[in-house]
Design an enzyme around this catalytic site. Structure first.
Site, PDB file in Angstrom:
ATOM      1  NE  ARG A   1      33.661  35.532  24.307  1.00 23.90           N
ATOM      2  CZ  ARG A   1      34.479  34.505  24.076  1.00 23.90           C
ATOM      3  NH1 ARG A   1      35.050  34.362  22.894  1.00 23.90           N
ATOM      4  NH2 ARG A   1      34.737  33.626  25.024  1.00 23.90           N
TER       5      ARG A   1
ATOM      6  CE1 TYR B   1      33.572  36.703  27.536  1.00 22.60           C
ATOM      7  CE2 TYR B   1      34.138  34.817  28.886  1.00 22.60           C
ATOM      8  CZ  TYR B   1      33.508  35.356  27.773  1.00 22.60           C
ATOM      9  OH  TYR B   1      32.817  34.544  26.931  1.00 22.60           O
TER      10      TYR B   1
ATOM     11  CG  HIS C   1      39.281  38.709  30.079  1.00 26.82           C
ATOM     12  ND1 HIS C   1      39.195  39.045  28.751  1.00 26.82           N
ATOM     13  CD2 HIS C   1      38.918  39.825  30.753  1.00 26.82           C
ATOM     14  CE1 HIS C   1      38.803  40.291  28.637  1.00 26.82           C
ATOM     15  NE2 HIS C   1      38.618  40.786  29.840  1.00 26.82           N
TER      16      HIS C   1
ATOM     17  CG  HIS D   1      29.815  28.909  29.744  1.00 26.37           C
ATOM     18  ND1 HIS D   1      30.247  27.940  28.876  1.00 26.37           N
ATOM     19  CD2 HIS D   1      29.456  29.965  28.972  1.00 26.37           C
ATOM     20  CE1 HIS D   1      30.159  28.381  27.633  1.00 26.37           C
ATOM     21  NE2 HIS D   1      29.671  29.607  27.662  1.00 26.37           N
TER      22      HIS D   1
ATOM     23  CG  ASN E   1      31.336  28.119  23.064  1.00 28.32           C
ATOM     24  OD1 ASN E   1      31.628  28.068  24.255  1.00 28.32           O
ATOM     25  ND2 ASN E   1      30.463  28.976  22.584  1.00 28.32           N
TER      26      ASN E   1
HETATM   27 FE1  HDE Z   1      31.156  33.809  27.034  1.00 24.62          FE
HETATM   28  N1  HDE Z   1      30.833  34.505  28.905  1.00 24.62           N
HETATM   29  N2  HDE Z   1      30.241  35.447  26.277  1.00 24.62           N
HETATM   30  N3  HDE Z   1      31.299  33.079  25.137  1.00 24.62           N
HETATM   31  N4  HDE Z   1      31.968  32.185  27.739  1.00 24.62           N
HETATM   32  C1  HDE Z   1      31.150  33.871  30.039  1.00 24.62           C
HETATM   33  O1  HDE Z   1      32.263  34.892  31.818  1.00 24.62           O
HETATM   34  C2  HDE Z   1      30.002  36.576  26.961  1.00 24.62           C
HETATM   35  C3  HDE Z   1      30.893  33.674  23.994  1.00 24.62           C
HETATM   36  C4  HDE Z   1      32.565  31.193  27.029  1.00 24.62           C
HETATM   37  O2  HDE Z   1      34.715  28.129  32.146  1.00 24.62           O
HETATM   38  C5  HDE Z   1      30.996  34.737  31.254  1.00 24.62           C
HETATM   39  O3  HDE Z   1      33.473  34.200  33.579  1.00 24.62           O
HETATM   40  C6  HDE Z   1      29.514  37.583  26.067  1.00 24.62           C
HETATM   41  C7  HDE Z   1      31.454  33.039  22.846  1.00 24.62           C
HETATM   42  C8  HDE Z   1      33.039  30.171  27.915  1.00 24.62           C
HETATM   43  O4  HDE Z   1      34.701  30.007  33.290  1.00 24.62           O
HETATM   44  C9  HDE Z   1      30.536  36.077  30.669  1.00 24.62           C
HETATM   45  C10 HDE Z   1      29.454  37.005  24.841  1.00 24.62           C
HETATM   46  C11 HDE Z   1      32.204  32.022  23.350  1.00 24.62           C
HETATM   47  C12 HDE Z   1      32.713  30.596  29.183  1.00 24.62           C
HETATM   48  C13 HDE Z   1      30.487  35.779  29.199  1.00 24.62           C
HETATM   49  C14 HDE Z   1      29.930  35.674  24.976  1.00 24.62           C
HETATM   50  C15 HDE Z   1      32.094  32.058  24.765  1.00 24.62           C
HETATM   51  C16 HDE Z   1      32.060  31.856  29.048  1.00 24.62           C
HETATM   52  C17 HDE Z   1      30.171  34.148  32.354  1.00 24.62           C
HETATM   53  C18 HDE Z   1      28.965  37.629  23.560  1.00 24.62           C
HETATM   54  C19 HDE Z   1      33.012  30.991  22.566  1.00 24.62           C
HETATM   55  C20 HDE Z   1      32.962  29.865  30.482  1.00 24.62           C
HETATM   56  C21 HDE Z   1      31.151  33.784  33.450  1.00 24.62           C
HETATM   57  C22 HDE Z   1      29.726  38.709  23.149  1.00 24.62           C
HETATM   58  C23 HDE Z   1      34.059  31.566  21.774  1.00 24.62           C
HETATM   59  C24 HDE Z   1      34.331  30.151  30.987  1.00 24.62           C
HETATM   60  C25 HDE Z   1      32.418  34.277  32.997  1.00 24.62           C
HETATM   61  C26 HDE Z   1      34.604  29.368  32.238  1.00 24.62           C
HETATM   62  C27 HDE Z   1      31.625  32.618  30.134  1.00 24.62           C
HETATM   63  C28 HDE Z   1      30.167  36.711  28.314  1.00 24.62           C
HETATM   64  C29 HDE Z   1      29.972  34.775  23.891  1.00 24.62           C
HETATM   65  C30 HDE Z   1      32.747  31.101  25.601  1.00 24.62           C
HETATM   66  C31 HDE Z   1      29.242  36.636  31.208  1.00 24.62           C
HETATM   67  C32 HDE Z   1      29.115  38.981  26.470  1.00 24.62           C
HETATM   68  C33 HDE Z   1      31.289  33.444  21.390  1.00 24.62           C
HETATM   69  C34 HDE Z   1      33.763  28.885  27.523  1.00 24.62           C
HETATM   70  O5  HDE Z   1      31.460  37.080  30.911  1.00 24.62           O
END
Ligand code: HDE
Length: 740
Positions: A397, A401, A378, A114, A186
């Protein structure tokens, strides 16, 4: 406090009570923009309107004198201090060293996923009807809560293009009176994987290949299809991505989903399970594939620009927050669907989405880095009344975050960055660390204490957050395995595909064919055809035909032990075709020339602006054409920025250009011919009156084709074209072999 700080107290963008933005057209030539509020004196509020006691957060280029970071006035910033005009530079030049040092460190690591995003401020207003299931005060009737929402493609890096085929993030920070609540969702309601431990795998597979770092921002490559073919729990998410949902028309026209099931707690401690949805007021709409490809070249910032322009032009996008509510039973299933499995939806026909509040995004960020880049979401930022469940993806998650922000934002104090500051009073006992902005008073940042009078005290059970709901934890041994229900990978993708209209199915088949067609390894394509065979025979046959491969007779060869697909009733709510939607914020191009009737064009523009649309007058040159202001020239516009085209003329080619069109047709500028042909192929409504009708003939567009409106008068053409726009596209044109 400095006197100037008293004088200029900008209204907090999006904060309750702030004025709506001035209505004006961003594309109209105009005087230089008025100074933005940050170009006044330093303010004492964060960008979202939170009070701050730690000094100026918003500093613009203002004031009479340029200074160093230490406030010392400067006389020159163009020449370094040298020993003579042609001599060596002197180390003692502090301004040079400070300027270069700061520049050298302007970048921070981009988000690992993202990375690219666009955001806006706004307000959320509760309807008050969720009180029976949730005690969060921000859902109360007419309670206004400032919000900041960031939208983002997942795979591409910060400088990649917007209109790529990908999932989009939809993350909202609610600055509630009870603390920050983040809904980090999402635009696709299911995820690739069921367990957080697989996240690095799926992201490594989707990101560019490690050797050449290509391709950028897309899944059309071997490693992605290798992984999803071998790990078939991804099938449902991949199906959404290959459908039109993977290329949204606009962030304003996307649904949002919390994906996981959350737990709500009511005022008396009763609990329910819930899935969150965002429903856009403008409907859910997509680009067509050829359009998306053109957009990425013509305007890589298409979605970012669209969001900012719509807000600036006075068409602030809105979404209703909705919930699907399920009884909190020990099984945590609903109608046989495992609510803890993030690869499953609960069809809206089985559990209706009940609207509980409205979000309006009505203010653009002042500074991209300070706000959009530094915002830290977060899924564990929760308020009383909202709790997590044992979904293993969500559980992982909750760690990720917090952890990622340490690297990205340079230490543990990122909650103090203005965009992240809660509006509720903060009274933690977290101290020191990199970038500590606060000057904490008191002697005893620990509990229990007697030195600080025992402060701070604990909340009562009725207002505490992060409540441990007394949910039963199933007993058993420690295991590394998934429940049996997680082994059904194909029933829901089959249901999704069969819920689409024929034209959407055709787009989906083409998307799989394109993406697999970009893979080099034959085995990867063949394996994935096995997956598609299990989902739907027609889908598989269509893709196999495009790839020139045999339709496999067997099911998937990936994950061991997965279940065969079952038939579920289709869910009509999953299709984007067949409804009427508001047209606010849509862009209509009006092609004019010196022979155009100015009165008619003025009337069309008034009508369009009255309906909240953005009309763009397009002519051979900029400035004015017979008193009509021109917003785009034939050189600066392309069809992809228009949702509909109106022809008030048939502009001839420049004298030195080659003629286009049939012999016998009126001569037409070739750039307008291309614009019309693309708009026609992409199923956009086209209207023509007077001399404009001849442009259709010259571009080879049949006057009788669906969605082509021709008449003598703009009065009759315009309303019909705008009505067609309400259906998003002229779908009839998108069937058959020539469809985009
Ligand atoms: Fe994320 N995800 N994600 N994700 N995600 C990040 O956090 C992660 C997942 C989502 O505009 C990171 O600050 C793991 C699902 C959005 O700043 C990180 C897993 C969904 C955004 C991270 C998921 C999301 C992130 C990267 C699997 C929808 C952008 C930078 C367990 C429900 C937020 C950050 C923004 C961003 C980890 C899966 C949505 C690396 C480990 C499912 C919208 O922490």
């Amino acid at each position: 406090m400095h006197a100037a700080q008293d004088a200029i107290e900008p209204p907090a963008p999006g904060a309750p009570g702030s004025e709506p933005p001035t209505v004006r057209e961003p594309t109209e030539p105009r005087e230089p923009a008025e100074p933005k509020h940050d170009q006044g004196s330093p303010a004492t509020r964060t960008p979202t309107g939170a009070e701050t006691s730690t000094g100026p957060e918003q500093v613009g280029q203002q004031g009479a004198h340029l200074t160093t970071a230490q406030g010392a006035r400067l006389r020159d910033t163009d020449h370094s201090l040298k020993a003579g005009a042609r001599g060596p530079t002197l180390l003692q030049d502090h301004h040079l060293r400070e300027k270069i040092m700061h520049f050298d460190h302007e970048r921070i690591p981009e988000r690992v996923v993202h990375a690219r995003g666009a955001a806006a401020h706004g307000v959320f207003v509760g309807y008050g009807n969720a009180e029976s299931v949730c005690r969060a005060t921000f859902l109360g009737k007419d309670v206004k809560t400032p919000v900041f929402t960031r939208f983002s493609p997942v795979v591409g890096s910060r400088g990649s293009a917007d209109a790529v085929r990908d999932t989009r993030g939809f993350a909202t920070k609610f600055y509630t009176d009870e603390g920050v609540f983040d809904l980090v969702g999402n635009n696709i309601p299911v995820f690739f994987i069921q367990d957080a431990i697989k996240f690095p795998d799926v992201v490594h597979a989707a990101k560019p290949h490690p050797d050449r770092e290509i391709p950028q921002a897309q899944s059309a490559h071997d490693t992605f299809w290798d992984f999803v073919g071998l790990h078939t729990e991804a099938s449902h998410h991949v199906m959404w991505q290959m459908s039109d949902r993977g290329i949204p028309r606009s962030y304003r026209m996307m649904e949002g989903f919390g994906v996981h099931t959350f737990r709500l707690v009511d005022a008396s401690g009763g609990t329910s399970l819930v899935k969150f949805h965002w429903k856009p007021r403008l409907g859910v709409h997509s680009l067509v594939w050829e359009e998306a490809q053109l957009v990425n070249g013509v305007d890589p910032d298409f979605h970012r620009r669209d969001l900012a322009d719509a807000i600036e032009s006075g068409a602030p996008p809105q979404w209703e927050l909705g919930i699907q509510v399920f009884p909190d039973t020990p099984e945590q299933t609903f109608e046989g669907i495992d609510l803890l499995d993030p690869t499953k939806v609960v069809p809206e026909e089985l559990a209706p989405v009940q609207p509980v509040g409205l979000m309006t995004l009505d203010a653009n960020p002042t500074n991209y880095f300070a706000e959009t880049e530094q915002v830290a979401f977060h899924p564990g930022h929760l308020v009383p009344g909202i709790d997590v469940t044992d979904d293993p993806l969500l559980q992982g998650r909750l760690f990720s975050y917090l952890d990622t922000q340490l690297t990205r934002l340079g230490g543990p104090n990122f909650a103090q960055i203005p965009i992240n500051r809660p509006h509720a009073p903060v009274n933690d006992m977290l101290r020191d660390g990199w970038h500590q902005d606060a000057v904490h008073s008191g002697a005893a940042p620990y509990k229990p204490n007697s030195l600080d009078g025992g402060c701070p005290f604990f909340a009562g059970a009725d207002v505490e957050a992060l409540t441990e709901v007394a949910a039963t934890v199933p007993e058993g041994h420690k295991v590394r395995e998934s429940p049996a229900s997680y082994a059904d990978h194909f029933t829901q993708p089959r249901m999704f595909f069969r819920s689409l209209s024929p034209v959407e199915q055709e787009h989906t088949i083409r998307a799989y064919t394109f993406e697999l067609g970009r893979c080099y390894e034959e085995a990867i394509k063949e394996r994935y055809l096995g997956v598609l065979a299990e989902i739907d025979a027609d889908l598989c046959a269509g893709v196999a035909r495009g790839l020139g491969l045999d339709v496999p007779s067997r099911g998937p060869t990936g994950d061991v032990g997965v279940q065969r697909a079952q038939d579920m009733p289709p869910s009509p709510a999953l299709s984007q075709v067949g409804q009427e939607w508001p047209v606010a914020g849509r862009v209509v191009g009006i092609v004019v020339d010196t022979d155009t009737d100015r009165g008619q064009v003025d009337a069309v523009r008034r009508r369009a602006i009255g309906d909240g649309l953005v009309p763009l007058v397009i002519a051979a040159h900029g400035g004015q054409v017979d008193g009509t202001s021109v917003q785009r020239t034939f050189a600066t516009t392309r069809s992809v920025e228009l949702d509909a085209v109106l022809l008030a003329s048939c502009p001839p080619p420049a004298p030195d250009a080659d003629p286009v069109g049939d012999a016998g047709a009126a001569p037409l500028d070739p750039r307008i011919a291309v614009l019309l042909q693309e708009a026609f192929r992409h199923a956009k409504p086209i209207g023509a009156w007077g001399a404009g009708s001849a442009a259709l003939d010259a571009a080879g567009i049949p006057r009788s084709a669906p969605g082509v409106v021709v008449d003598e008068n703009a009065d009759t053409v315009t309303p019909e074209v705008l009505a067609l726009l309400g259906r998003h596209r002229v779908w009839e044109r998108l069937t058959g072999a020539s469809a985009s």
